[in-house]
Design a protein around this motif. Structure first.
Motif, PDB file in Angstrom:
ATOM      1  N   GLU A 151       0.836  -1.193   0.000  1.00  0.00           N
ATOM      2  CA  GLU A 151       0.000   0.000   0.000  1.00  0.00           C
ATOM      3  C   GLU A 151       0.873   1.245   0.000  1.00  0.00           C
ATOM      4  O   GLU A 151       1.959   1.257   0.599  1.00  0.00           O
ATOM      5  N   PRO A 152       0.401   2.299  -0.667  1.00  0.00           N
ATOM      6  CA  PRO A 152       1.170   3.540  -0.669  1.00  0.00           C
ATOM      7  C   PRO A 152       1.203   4.174   0.717  1.00  0.00           C
ATOM      8  O   PRO A 152       0.348   3.884   1.554  1.00  0.00           O
ATOM      9  N   GLY A 153       2.196   5.001   0.941  1.00  0.00           N
ATOM     10  CA  GLY A 153       2.254   5.695   2.229  1.00  0.00           C
ATOM     11  C   GLY A 153       3.535   5.384   2.961  1.00  0.00           C
ATOM     12  O   GLY A 153       4.306   4.514   2.554  1.00  0.00           O
ATOM     13  N   PRO A 154       3.754   6.094   4.043  1.00  0.00           N
ATOM     14  CA  PRO A 154       5.023   5.978   4.764  1.00  0.00           C
ATOM     15  C   PRO A 154       5.160   4.677   5.554  1.00  0.00           C
ATOM     16  O   PRO A 154       6.274   4.288   5.903  1.00  0.00           O
ATOM     17  N   HIS A 155       4.041   4.027   5.835  1.00  0.00           N
ATOM     18  CA  HIS A 155       4.114   2.804   6.630  1.00  0.00           C
ATOM     19  C   HIS A 155       4.223   1.605   5.706  1.00  0.00           C
ATOM     20  O   HIS A 155       3.623   1.575   4.640  1.00  0.00           O
ATOM     21  N   ARG A 156       4.992   0.663   6.121  1.00  0.00           N
ATOM     22  CA  ARG A 156       5.149  -0.535   5.292  1.00  0.00           C
ATOM     23  C   ARG A 156       3.963  -1.449   5.559  1.00  0.00           C
ATOM     24  O   ARG A 156       3.966  -2.217   6.514  1.00  0.00           O
ATOM     25  N   SER A 157       2.954  -1.319   4.722  1.00  0.00           N
ATOM     26  CA  SER A 157       1.772  -2.146   4.947  1.00  0.00           C
ATOM     27  C   SER A 157       1.333  -2.834   3.657  1.00  0.00           C
ATOM     28  O   SER A 157       1.587  -2.348   2.552  1.00  0.00           O
ATOM     29  N   TYR A 158       0.719  -3.962   3.845  1.00  0.00           N
ATOM     30  CA  TYR A 158       0.251  -4.802   2.749  1.00  0.00           C
ATOM     31  C   TYR A 158      -1.194  -5.179   3.017  1.00  0.00           C
ATOM     32  O   TYR A 158      -1.580  -5.465   4.149  1.00  0.00           O
ATOM     33  N   ARG A 159      -1.970  -5.228   1.941  1.00  0.00           N
ATOM     34  CA  ARG A 159      -3.370  -5.590   2.058  1.00  0.00           C
ATOM     35  C   ARG A 159      -3.568  -7.023   1.568  1.00  0.00           C
ATOM     36  O   ARG A 159      -3.150  -7.369   0.464  1.00  0.00           O
ATOM     37  N   PHE A 160      -4.200  -7.837   2.403  1.00  0.00           N
ATOM     38  CA  PHE A 160      -4.498  -9.211   1.987  1.00  0.00           C
ATOM     39  C   PHE A 160      -5.882  -9.582   2.495  1.00  0.00           C
ATOM     40  O   PHE A 160      -6.087  -9.795   3.692  1.00  0.00           O
ATOM     41  N   ASP A 161      -6.846  -9.635   1.569  1.00  0.00           N
ATOM     42  CA  ASP A 161      -8.199 -10.055   1.920  1.00  0.00           C
ATOM     43  C   ASP A 161      -8.352 -11.545   1.626  1.00  0.00           C
ATOM     44  O   ASP A 161      -7.761 -12.070   0.683  1.00  0.00           O
ATOM     45  N   VAL A 162      -9.153 -12.196   2.446  1.00  0.00           N
ATOM     46  CA  VAL A 162      -9.490 -13.594   2.202  1.00  0.00           C
ATOM     47  C   VAL A 162     -10.958 -13.636   1.798  1.00  0.00           C
ATOM     48  O   VAL A 162     -11.822 -13.165   2.548  1.00  0.00           O
ATOM     49  N   ARG A 163     -11.224 -14.174   0.618  1.00  0.00           N
ATOM     50  CA  ARG A 163     -12.609 -14.357   0.174  1.00  0.00           C
ATOM     51  C   ARG A 163     -12.903 -15.848   0.165  1.00  0.00           C
ATOM     52  O   ARG A 163     -12.297 -16.604  -0.590  1.00  0.00           O
ATOM     53  N   LEU A 164     -13.818 -16.229   1.025  1.00  0.00           N
ATOM     54  CA  LEU A 164     -14.059 -17.662   1.231  1.00  0.00           C
ATOM     55  C   LEU A 164     -14.787 -18.308   0.058  1.00  0.00           C
ATOM     56  O   LEU A 164     -14.700 -19.521  -0.127  1.00  0.00           O
ATOM     57  N   ARG A 165     -15.506 -17.491  -0.717  1.00  0.00           N
ATOM     58  CA  ARG A 165     -16.385 -18.071  -1.728  1.00  0.00           C
ATOM     59  C   ARG A 165     -16.718 -17.003  -2.769  1.00  0.00           C
ATOM     60  O   ARG A 165     -16.721 -15.817  -2.458  1.00  0.00           O
ATOM     61  N   GLY A 166     -17.024 -17.467  -3.978  1.00  0.00           N
ATOM     62  CA  GLY A 166     -17.567 -16.562  -4.976  1.00  0.00           C
ATOM     63  C   GLY A 166     -16.489 -15.862  -5.788  1.00  0.00           C
ATOM     64  O   GLY A 166     -15.378 -16.364  -5.951  1.00  0.00           O
ATOM     65  N   THR A 167     -16.822 -14.688  -6.271  1.00  0.00           N
ATOM     66  CA  THR A 167     -15.923 -13.938  -7.129  1.00  0.00           C
ATOM     67  C   THR A 167     -14.613 -13.675  -6.396  1.00  0.00           C
ATOM     68  O   THR A 167     -14.612 -13.259  -5.251  1.00  0.00           O
ATOM     69  N   ALA A 168     -13.522 -13.939  -7.096  1.00  0.00           N
ATOM     70  CA  ALA A 168     -12.188 -13.741  -6.520  1.00  0.00           C
ATOM     71  C   ALA A 168     -11.960 -14.578  -5.272  1.00  0.00           C
ATOM     72  O   ALA A 168     -11.237 -14.176  -4.359  1.00  0.00           O
ATOM     73  N   GLU A 169     -12.602 -15.747  -5.257  1.00  0.00           N
ATOM     74  CA  GLU A 169     -12.387 -16.673  -4.133  1.00  0.00           C
ATOM     75  C   GLU A 169     -10.893 -16.965  -3.975  1.00  0.00           C
ATOM     76  O   GLU A 169     -10.196 -17.255  -4.940  1.00  0.00           O
ATOM     77  N   THR A 170     -10.422 -16.885  -2.757  1.00  0.00           N
ATOM     78  CA  THR A 170      -9.014 -17.141  -2.454  1.00  0.00           C
ATOM     79  C   THR A 170      -8.656 -18.584  -2.813  1.00  0.00           C
ATOM     80  O   THR A 170      -9.465 -19.499  -2.632  1.00  0.00           O
ATOM     81  N   VAL A 171      -7.464 -18.775  -3.311  1.00  0.00           N
ATOM     82  CA  VAL A 171      -6.964 -20.128  -3.563  1.00  0.00           C
ATOM     83  C   VAL A 171      -6.660 -20.786  -2.222  1.00  0.00           C
ATOM     84  O   VAL A 171      -5.868 -20.266  -1.428  1.00  0.00           O
ATOM     85  N   PHE A 172      -7.295 -21.923  -1.974  1.00  0.00           N
ATOM     86  CA  PHE A 172      -6.970 -22.736  -0.803  1.00  0.00           C
ATOM     87  C   PHE A 172      -6.220 -23.980  -1.257  1.00  0.00           C
ATOM     88  O   PHE A 172      -6.348 -24.407  -2.394  1.00  0.00           O
ATOM     89  N   LEU A 173      -5.444 -24.525  -0.339  1.00  0.00           N
ATOM     90  CA  LEU A 173      -4.459 -25.538  -0.714  1.00  0.00           C
ATOM     91  C   LEU A 173      -4.755 -26.884  -0.074  1.00  0.00           C
ATOM     92  O   LEU A 173      -5.287 -26.965   1.035  1.00  0.00           O
ATOM     93  N   ARG A 174      -4.387 -27.912  -0.790  1.00  0.00           N
ATOM     94  CA  ARG A 174      -4.389 -29.280  -0.258  1.00  0.00           C
ATOM     95  C   ARG A 174      -2.972 -29.806  -0.445  1.00  0.00           C
ATOM     96  O   ARG A 174      -2.468 -29.876  -1.561  1.00  0.00           O
ATOM     97  N   PHE A 175      -2.333 -30.139   0.659  1.00  0.00           N
ATOM     98  CA  PHE A 175      -0.931 -30.537   0.581  1.00  0.00           C
ATOM     99  C   PHE A 175      -0.805 -31.997   0.189  1.00  0.00           C
ATOM    100  O   PHE A 175      -1.459 -32.865   0.772  1.00  0.00           O
TER     101      PHE A 175
END
Lengths: 180, 251
Positions: A151-175
Protein backbone atom coordinates in the motif's frame (compact mmCIF):
# COMPACT_ATOMS: atom_id res chain seq x y z
CA UNK A 1 2.65 -49.02 10.42
CA UNK A 2 0.14 -46.46 9.33
CA UNK A 3 -2.35 -45.11 11.82
CA UNK A 4 -5.57 -43.59 10.52
CA UNK A 5 -5.73 -39.90 11.26
CA UNK A 6 -8.09 -38.26 13.70
CA UNK A 7 -10.65 -36.35 11.62
CA UNK A 8 -11.03 -32.59 11.89
CA UNK A 9 -14.21 -30.96 13.13
CA UNK A 10 -15.60 -27.45 13.01
CA UNK A 11 -13.98 -24.97 15.36
CA UNK A 12 -17.44 -23.85 16.48
CA UNK A 13 -18.47 -20.40 17.63
CA UNK A 14 -16.93 -20.44 21.12
CA UNK A 15 -13.17 -20.52 20.48
CA UNK A 16 -12.80 -16.81 21.11
CA UNK A 17 -12.41 -17.13 24.85
CA UNK A 18 -9.87 -19.95 24.55
CA UNK A 19 -7.51 -19.63 21.60
CA UNK A 20 -6.61 -15.95 21.10
CA UNK A 21 -3.84 -14.66 23.36
CA UNK A 22 -2.46 -11.19 24.14
CA UNK A 23 0.03 -10.05 21.53
CA UNK A 24 -1.01 -12.82 19.16
CA UNK A 25 -0.75 -10.50 16.17
CA UNK A 26 2.59 -8.98 17.24
CA UNK A 27 5.02 -11.30 15.57
CA UNK A 28 7.59 -8.55 14.96
CA UNK A 29 9.69 -7.72 18.03
CA UNK A 30 8.49 -4.52 19.68
CA UNK A 31 9.74 -1.42 17.87
CA UNK A 32 11.58 -3.36 15.18
CA UNK A 33 12.36 -0.90 12.36
CA UNK A 34 11.57 -3.43 9.64
CA UNK A 35 8.10 -4.18 10.93
CA UNK A 36 5.45 -4.56 8.25
CA UNK A 37 1.70 -4.72 8.71
CA UNK A 38 -0.34 -7.28 6.80
CA UNK A 39 -4.01 -6.50 7.13
CA UNK A 40 -7.31 -7.09 5.45
CA UNK A 41 -10.72 -8.62 5.81
CA UNK A 42 -12.17 -12.09 5.75
CA UNK A 43 -15.32 -12.07 3.62
CA UNK A 44 -17.94 -14.68 2.81
CA UNK A 45 -19.54 -15.43 -0.54
CA UNK A 46 -22.06 -12.63 -0.09
CA UNK A 47 -19.29 -10.15 0.62
CA UNK A 48 -20.27 -10.04 4.28
CA UNK A 49 -17.48 -9.76 6.84
CA UNK A 50 -16.61 -12.86 8.83
CA UNK A 51 -16.26 -11.60 12.40
CA UNK A 52 -15.42 -14.86 14.12
CA UNK A 53 -12.55 -16.32 12.10
CA UNK A 54 -9.15 -17.20 13.49
CA UNK A 55 -6.04 -16.78 11.36
CA UNK A 56 -2.79 -18.52 12.17
CA UNK A 57 0.43 -17.53 10.44
CA UNK A 58 3.64 -19.51 10.32
CA UNK A 59 6.70 -18.15 8.53
CA UNK A 60 10.46 -18.07 8.17
CA UNK A 61 12.52 -15.50 10.04
CA UNK A 62 14.14 -12.71 7.99
CA UNK A 63 17.29 -14.84 7.69
CA UNK A 64 15.24 -17.64 6.14
CA UNK A 65 15.43 -19.97 9.11
CA UNK A 66 12.39 -22.11 9.86
CA UNK A 67 13.30 -23.24 13.34
CA UNK A 68 10.91 -20.89 15.11
CA UNK A 69 11.22 -20.22 18.82
CA UNK A 70 9.06 -20.78 21.88
CA UNK A 71 7.28 -17.88 23.48
CA UNK A 72 4.45 -17.03 21.11
CA UNK A 73 1.76 -17.41 23.79
CA UNK A 74 3.53 -15.16 26.29
CA UNK A 75 5.57 -12.85 24.15
CA UNK A 76 8.48 -11.05 25.76
CA UNK A 77 8.64 -8.53 22.92
CA UNK A 78 12.11 -9.55 21.81
CA UNK A 79 11.97 -13.00 20.25
CA UNK A 80 10.80 -13.70 16.72
CA UNK A 81 8.84 -16.93 17.12
CA UNK A 82 7.52 -17.28 13.57
CA UNK A 83 3.96 -17.92 14.78
CA UNK A 84 1.01 -15.56 15.09
CA UNK A 85 -2.67 -16.08 15.89
CA UNK A 86 -5.10 -13.32 14.97
CA UNK A 87 -8.88 -13.30 15.40
CA UNK A 88 -10.99 -11.18 13.08
CA UNK A 89 -12.97 -8.34 14.58
CA UNK A 90 -16.63 -7.47 14.18
CA UNK A 91 -16.01 -6.04 10.73
CA UNK A 92 -14.05 -9.07 9.57
CA UNK A 93 -10.74 -7.22 9.82
CA UNK A 94 -7.44 -8.56 11.06
CA UNK A 95 -3.98 -7.04 11.24
CA UNK A 96 -0.64 -8.80 11.64
CA UNK A 97 2.62 -7.03 12.49
CA UNK A 98 5.57 -9.07 11.32
CA UNK A 99 8.90 -9.11 9.49
CA UNK A 100 9.21 -10.11 5.84
CA UNK A 101 10.47 -13.70 5.72
CA UNK A 102 13.76 -14.64 4.17
CA UNK A 103 13.88 -17.48 1.65
CA UNK A 104 10.49 -18.25 0.16
CA UNK A 105 8.61 -14.93 0.34
CA UNK A 106 5.34 -16.10 1.81
CA UNK A 107 3.48 -16.67 5.05
CA UNK A 108 1.70 -19.98 5.55
CA UNK A 109 -1.86 -19.28 6.66
CA UNK A 110 -4.27 -21.62 8.39
CA UNK A 111 -7.78 -20.22 8.56
CA UNK A 112 -10.35 -21.49 11.03
CA UNK A 113 -13.92 -20.39 10.48
CA UNK A 114 -17.10 -21.34 12.37
CA UNK A 115 -19.53 -22.80 9.88
CA UNK A 116 -16.84 -24.74 8.05
CA UNK A 117 -16.42 -28.39 8.86
CA UNK A 118 -12.64 -28.03 8.83
CA UNK A 119 -9.83 -25.51 8.58
CA UNK A 120 -8.37 -24.07 5.37
CA UNK A 121 -4.79 -23.52 4.25
CA UNK A 122 -3.48 -20.82 1.95
CA UNK A 123 -0.38 -18.64 1.47
CA UNK A 124 0.27 -14.90 1.66
CA UNK A 125 2.97 -13.91 -0.83
CA UNK A 126 4.89 -10.62 -0.52
CA UNK A 127 6.07 -11.07 -4.09
CA UNK A 128 5.77 -13.80 -6.68
CA UNK A 129 9.11 -15.59 -7.04
CA UNK A 130 10.23 -17.07 -10.35
CA UNK A 131 9.74 -20.79 -10.69
CA UNK A 132 7.28 -21.25 -7.83
CA UNK A 133 5.39 -24.42 -8.83
CA UNK A 134 2.15 -23.44 -7.13
CA UNK A 135 1.99 -20.03 -8.76
CA UNK A 136 3.01 -21.39 -12.16
CA UNK A 137 0.08 -23.78 -12.11
CA UNK A 138 -2.56 -21.11 -11.42
CA UNK A 139 -4.33 -18.88 -13.91
CA UNK A 140 -3.41 -15.21 -13.35
CA UNK A 141 -6.70 -14.19 -11.77
CA UNK A 142 -6.53 -16.97 -9.22
CA UNK A 143 -2.83 -16.40 -8.59
CA UNK A 144 -3.60 -12.79 -7.74
CA UNK A 145 -5.63 -13.86 -4.71
CA UNK A 146 -2.39 -14.98 -3.02
CA UNK A 147 -0.55 -11.66 -3.28
CA UNK A 148 -0.38 -9.21 -0.41
CA UNK A 149 -0.65 -5.86 -2.15
CA UNK A 150 1.80 -3.18 -0.97
CA UNK A 151 0.00 0.00 0.00
CA UNK A 152 1.17 3.54 -0.67
CA UNK A 153 2.25 5.69 2.23
CA UNK A 154 5.02 5.98 4.76
CA UNK A 155 4.11 2.80 6.63
CA UNK A 156 5.15 -0.54 5.29
CA UNK A 157 1.77 -2.15 4.95
CA UNK A 158 0.25 -4.80 2.75
CA UNK A 159 -3.37 -5.59 2.06
CA UNK A 160 -4.50 -9.21 1.99
CA UNK A 161 -8.20 -10.05 1.92
CA UNK A 162 -9.49 -13.59 2.20
CA UNK A 163 -12.61 -14.36 0.17
CA UNK A 164 -14.06 -17.66 1.23
CA UNK A 165 -16.39 -18.07 -1.73
CA UNK A 166 -17.57 -16.56 -4.98
CA UNK A 167 -15.92 -13.94 -7.13
CA UNK A 168 -12.19 -13.74 -6.52
CA UNK A 169 -12.39 -16.67 -4.13
CA UNK A 170 -9.01 -17.14 -2.45
CA UNK A 171 -6.96 -20.13 -3.56
CA UNK A 172 -6.97 -22.74 -0.80
CA UNK A 173 -4.46 -25.54 -0.71
CA UNK A 174 -4.39 -29.28 -0.26
CA UNK A 175 -0.93 -30.54 0.58
CA UNK A 176 0.26 -33.62 -1.24
CA UNK A 177 3.11 -36.00 -0.59
CA UNK A 178 6.53 -34.46 -0.26
CA UNK A 179 8.64 -34.93 -3.34
CA UNK A 180 11.75 -37.06 -2.88
CA UNK B 1 -32.29 -20.43 21.37
CA UNK B 2 -28.92 -21.53 22.56
CA UNK B 3 -26.83 -19.75 20.00
CA UNK B 4 -27.18 -16.32 18.54
CA UNK B 5 -26.28 -17.69 15.14
CA UNK B 6 -28.90 -20.35 15.41
CA UNK B 7 -31.53 -17.71 15.91
CA UNK B 8 -30.55 -16.26 12.55
CA UNK B 9 -31.02 -19.69 11.01
CA UNK B 10 -27.71 -19.28 9.31
CA UNK B 11 -25.75 -21.72 11.36
CA UNK B 12 -26.63 -24.66 9.37
CA UNK B 13 -28.12 -25.23 5.97
CA UNK B 14 -29.61 -28.24 4.24
CA UNK B 15 -27.29 -31.13 3.68
CA UNK B 16 -26.33 -31.50 0.05
CA UNK B 17 -24.60 -34.80 0.35
CA UNK B 18 -25.36 -38.12 1.92
CA UNK B 19 -23.19 -39.71 4.52
CA UNK B 20 -20.71 -42.05 2.89
CA UNK B 21 -18.92 -45.16 3.93
CA UNK B 22 -19.94 -48.35 5.68
CA UNK B 23 -22.15 -47.75 8.66
CA UNK B 24 -22.93 -50.08 11.45
CA UNK B 25 -26.56 -50.10 12.47
CA UNK B 26 -25.58 -48.95 15.95
CA UNK B 27 -23.91 -45.80 14.74
CA UNK B 28 -26.07 -45.05 11.74
CA UNK B 29 -26.60 -41.29 11.63
CA UNK B 30 -30.04 -40.37 12.80
CA UNK B 31 -29.63 -36.74 11.80
CA UNK B 32 -28.43 -35.17 8.55
CA UNK B 33 -24.79 -34.14 8.89
CA UNK B 34 -23.87 -30.57 9.57
CA UNK B 35 -22.57 -29.05 6.37
CA UNK B 36 -21.88 -25.60 7.70
CA UNK B 37 -22.77 -22.21 6.37
CA UNK B 38 -22.93 -22.26 2.60
CA UNK B 39 -21.84 -18.63 2.22
CA UNK B 40 -18.58 -19.49 3.95
CA UNK B 41 -17.77 -22.65 2.07
CA UNK B 42 -15.34 -22.40 -0.86
CA UNK B 43 -16.73 -23.43 -4.22
CA UNK B 44 -13.39 -24.09 -5.88
CA UNK B 45 -11.68 -27.34 -4.98
CA UNK B 46 -8.50 -26.85 -2.98
CA UNK B 47 -5.42 -26.69 -5.18
CA UNK B 48 -3.19 -29.74 -4.70
CA UNK B 49 0.37 -28.86 -3.84
CA UNK B 50 3.31 -31.20 -3.46
CA UNK B 51 5.64 -29.65 -0.94
CA UNK B 52 9.31 -29.66 -1.81
CA UNK B 53 11.85 -30.26 0.95
CA UNK B 54 12.39 -26.99 2.73
CA UNK B 55 8.84 -25.78 2.22
CA UNK B 56 7.58 -23.55 5.01
CA UNK B 57 4.59 -25.80 5.73
CA UNK B 58 6.78 -28.84 6.42
CA UNK B 59 7.95 -27.08 9.56
CA UNK B 60 5.84 -25.50 12.25
CA UNK B 61 5.77 -23.39 15.36
CA UNK B 62 7.46 -24.59 18.53
CA UNK B 63 6.25 -24.09 22.06
CA UNK B 64 7.79 -24.60 25.45
CA UNK B 65 7.67 -23.72 29.10
CA UNK B 66 7.71 -20.08 28.05
CA UNK B 67 4.25 -20.67 26.63
CA UNK B 68 2.56 -23.14 28.95
CA UNK B 69 2.77 -23.73 32.69
CA UNK B 70 1.90 -27.15 34.13
CA UNK B 71 -1.02 -25.57 35.98
CA UNK B 72 -2.57 -24.53 32.66
CA UNK B 73 -3.67 -28.15 32.19
CA UNK B 74 -5.89 -28.14 35.29
CA UNK B 75 -9.16 -26.41 34.47
CA UNK B 76 -10.47 -27.03 37.98
CA UNK B 77 -7.88 -24.77 39.64
CA UNK B 78 -8.34 -21.52 37.77
CA UNK B 79 -10.57 -19.84 40.36
CA UNK B 80 -11.00 -19.64 44.11
CA UNK B 81 -13.29 -22.62 44.42
CA UNK B 82 -14.04 -25.96 42.87
CA UNK B 83 -16.17 -26.01 39.72
CA UNK B 84 -19.39 -27.98 39.81
CA UNK B 85 -19.61 -31.26 37.97
CA UNK B 86 -18.00 -34.62 37.61
CA UNK B 87 -14.24 -34.23 37.75
CA UNK B 88 -12.41 -35.99 34.92
CA UNK B 89 -8.87 -36.59 33.74
CA UNK B 90 -8.45 -36.64 29.97
CA UNK B 91 -5.17 -37.91 28.61
CA UNK B 92 -3.61 -39.68 25.70
CA UNK B 93 -0.88 -39.46 23.13
CA UNK B 94 -0.39 -37.28 20.09
CA UNK B 95 1.13 -39.39 17.31
CA UNK B 96 1.92 -39.01 13.66
CA UNK B 97 0.64 -41.45 11.06
CA UNK B 98 3.64 -43.70 11.59
CA UNK B 99 2.94 -43.95 15.30
CA UNK B 100 5.79 -41.68 16.32
CA UNK B 101 5.14 -39.39 19.29
CA UNK B 102 4.69 -35.69 18.65
CA UNK B 103 6.93 -34.27 21.37
CA UNK B 104 6.76 -30.97 23.17
CA UNK B 105 3.81 -29.72 21.17
CA UNK B 106 0.88 -27.57 22.13
CA UNK B 107 -2.52 -29.08 22.91
CA UNK B 108 -5.37 -26.69 23.70
CA UNK B 109 -8.80 -27.56 25.07
CA UNK B 110 -12.01 -25.59 25.48
CA UNK B 111 -15.44 -26.69 26.59
CA UNK B 112 -18.80 -25.93 28.15
CA UNK B 113 -19.24 -26.21 31.91
CA UNK B 114 -21.09 -29.05 33.62
CA UNK B 115 -24.42 -27.39 32.88
CA UNK B 116 -23.70 -27.09 29.16
CA UNK B 117 -22.85 -23.39 29.08
CA UNK B 118 -19.75 -21.75 27.65
CA UNK B 119 -18.21 -18.73 29.29
CA UNK B 120 -18.61 -16.81 26.06
CA UNK B 121 -20.87 -13.89 25.27
CA UNK B 122 -22.14 -15.69 22.16
CA UNK B 123 -23.61 -18.49 24.25
CA UNK B 124 -27.17 -17.63 25.26
CA UNK B 125 -28.20 -21.05 26.50
CA UNK B 126 -30.33 -20.69 29.62
CA UNK B 127 -28.01 -22.71 31.82
CA UNK B 128 -25.93 -21.27 34.65
CA UNK B 129 -22.40 -20.06 34.35
CA UNK B 130 -20.04 -21.45 36.95
CA UNK B 131 -17.98 -18.76 38.69
CA UNK B 132 -15.28 -21.36 39.28
CA UNK B 133 -14.98 -22.55 35.70
CA UNK B 134 -13.63 -20.82 32.60
CA UNK B 135 -13.34 -23.90 30.42
CA UNK B 136 -10.02 -23.39 28.62
CA UNK B 137 -6.68 -25.07 29.17
CA UNK B 138 -3.32 -25.75 27.57
CA UNK B 139 -0.74 -28.51 27.82
CA UNK B 140 2.51 -29.57 26.19
CA UNK B 141 3.07 -33.17 25.12
CA UNK B 142 5.93 -34.99 26.82
CA UNK B 143 8.67 -37.06 25.18
CA UNK B 144 6.22 -39.91 24.62
CA UNK B 145 3.68 -37.56 23.06
CA UNK B 146 1.46 -37.71 26.15
CA UNK B 147 -0.87 -34.92 27.25
CA UNK B 148 -3.15 -34.77 30.28
CA UNK B 149 -5.88 -32.40 31.44
CA UNK B 150 -7.94 -32.26 34.60
CA UNK B 151 -11.37 -30.74 34.08
CA UNK B 152 -15.07 -31.46 34.57
CA UNK B 153 -17.31 -33.39 32.26
CA UNK B 154 -19.19 -30.85 30.12
CA UNK B 155 -22.96 -30.86 29.83
CA UNK B 156 -25.03 -31.27 26.69
CA UNK B 157 -26.70 -28.19 25.23
CA UNK B 158 -29.35 -27.47 22.59
CA UNK B 159 -28.17 -26.69 19.09
CA UNK B 160 -31.30 -25.77 17.17
CA UNK B 161 -31.39 -24.76 13.54
CA UNK B 162 -33.82 -24.78 10.65
CA UNK B 163 -32.67 -28.23 9.62
CA UNK B 164 -32.26 -29.67 13.09
CA UNK B 165 -34.83 -27.92 15.30
CA UNK B 166 -34.45 -30.46 18.09
CA UNK B 167 -30.70 -31.03 17.97
CA UNK B 168 -28.58 -31.22 21.11
CA UNK B 169 -24.82 -31.31 21.16
CA UNK B 170 -23.52 -34.31 23.07
CA UNK B 171 -20.97 -33.49 25.76
CA UNK B 172 -17.70 -32.79 23.95
CA UNK B 173 -14.29 -31.20 24.35
CA UNK B 174 -12.83 -28.97 21.65
CA UNK B 175 -9.18 -29.72 20.91
CA UNK B 176 -6.55 -27.73 19.02
CA UNK B 177 -3.33 -29.62 18.27
CA UNK B 178 -0.06 -28.79 16.55
CA UNK B 179 2.25 -31.30 14.88
CA UNK B 180 5.81 -30.96 13.78
CA UNK B 181 4.63 -29.63 10.42
CA UNK B 182 2.11 -26.84 9.83
CA UNK B 183 0.28 -29.21 7.47
CA UNK B 184 -0.60 -31.33 10.51
CA UNK B 185 -2.56 -28.60 12.25
CA UNK B 186 -5.73 -30.10 13.68
CA UNK B 187 -8.85 -28.65 15.29
CA UNK B 188 -11.42 -31.22 16.32
CA UNK B 189 -13.76 -32.43 19.06
CA UNK B 190 -13.63 -35.32 21.53
CA UNK B 191 -16.73 -37.19 22.67
CA UNK B 192 -17.54 -39.53 25.55
CA UNK B 193 -18.18 -43.27 25.16
CA UNK B 194 -21.68 -44.68 25.24
CA UNK B 195 -23.40 -41.37 24.63
CA UNK B 196 -26.93 -41.86 23.26
CA UNK B 197 -26.85 -38.36 21.74
CA UNK B 198 -24.04 -39.18 19.33
CA UNK B 199 -26.04 -40.69 16.44
CA UNK B 200 -28.29 -37.62 16.54
CA UNK B 201 -25.50 -35.06 16.50
CA UNK B 202 -25.15 -33.19 13.19
CA UNK B 203 -21.58 -32.20 14.03
CA UNK B 204 -20.38 -35.70 14.89
CA UNK B 205 -22.11 -36.92 11.73
CA UNK B 206 -20.32 -34.32 9.63
CA UNK B 207 -17.48 -36.85 9.44
CA UNK B 208 -18.89 -39.15 6.77
CA UNK B 209 -16.97 -42.31 7.61
CA UNK B 210 -18.31 -44.25 10.61
CA UNK B 211 -14.91 -45.60 11.63
CA UNK B 212 -13.44 -42.12 11.53
CA UNK B 213 -16.27 -40.83 13.70
CA UNK B 214 -15.48 -43.50 16.26
CA UNK B 215 -11.94 -42.15 16.47
CA UNK B 216 -13.40 -39.00 18.01
CA UNK B 217 -14.79 -40.98 20.96
CA UNK B 218 -12.61 -41.43 24.04
CA UNK B 219 -12.53 -44.61 26.10
CA UNK B 220 -13.03 -44.85 29.83
CA UNK B 221 -9.64 -45.86 31.26
CA UNK B 222 -9.45 -46.64 34.98
CA UNK B 223 -5.67 -46.37 34.69
CA UNK B 224 -6.16 -42.65 34.20
CA UNK B 225 -8.40 -42.27 37.23
CA UNK B 226 -6.99 -40.16 39.98
CA UNK B 227 -7.91 -42.29 43.00
CA UNK B 228 -10.86 -40.83 44.88
CA UNK B 229 -10.60 -37.71 42.76
CA UNK B 230 -11.40 -38.01 39.04
CA UNK B 231 -12.56 -40.40 36.32
CA UNK B 232 -10.12 -41.07 33.50
CA UNK B 233 -10.74 -40.92 29.78
CA UNK B 234 -8.12 -41.82 27.21
CA UNK B 235 -8.07 -40.27 23.77
CA UNK B 236 -5.17 -40.63 21.37
CA UNK B 237 -4.82 -38.15 18.54
CA UNK B 238 -3.22 -39.08 15.22
CA UNK B 239 -2.13 -36.22 13.00
CA UNK B 240 -2.11 -36.32 9.24
CA UNK B 241 1.00 -36.51 7.24
CA UNK B 242 1.23 -33.85 4.58
CA UNK B 243 -0.32 -36.31 2.15
CA UNK B 244 -3.79 -36.36 3.63
CA UNK B 245 -5.15 -33.01 4.58
CA UNK B 246 -8.19 -32.76 2.40
CA UNK B 247 -8.95 -35.51 -0.07
CA UNK B 248 -9.52 -38.02 2.68
CA UNK B 249 -11.72 -35.65 4.60
CA UNK B 250 -14.24 -38.39 5.05
CA UNK B 251 -12.02 -40.67 7.02
Amino acid sequence: MTLPATPAQTIGPFHGTALPFPGGADLAPAGHPQTVTVHGRVLDGDGAPVPDALLEFWQAAPDGSLTGAPGSLRRDGGVFTGFARVPTGGDGRYALRTLVPGGAPYLALCLMVPGLVRHLFTRVYFRFPEGDPLLAALPPDRRATLLAAPEPGPHRSYRFDVRLRGTAETVFLRFGPARP
Amino acid sequence: MALSEASEKSWDEPADRAAAGPLSSRKRPLAPPYVGRIARRPQQPPVPLSLAPGAVELTGPVFGTADVSPSDADLTRQHGGEPLGERITVGGRVLDGRGRPVRGQLVELWQANAAGRYRNRLDRHAAPLDPNFTGAGRALTDDEGRYRFTTVRPGAYPFPSAVHPNAWRPPHLHFSVFGSAFTQRLVTQMYFPGDPLLPYDPIWNSVPDARARERLVAVYDPELNEPEWSLGYRWDIVLDGPDATWTEEGR
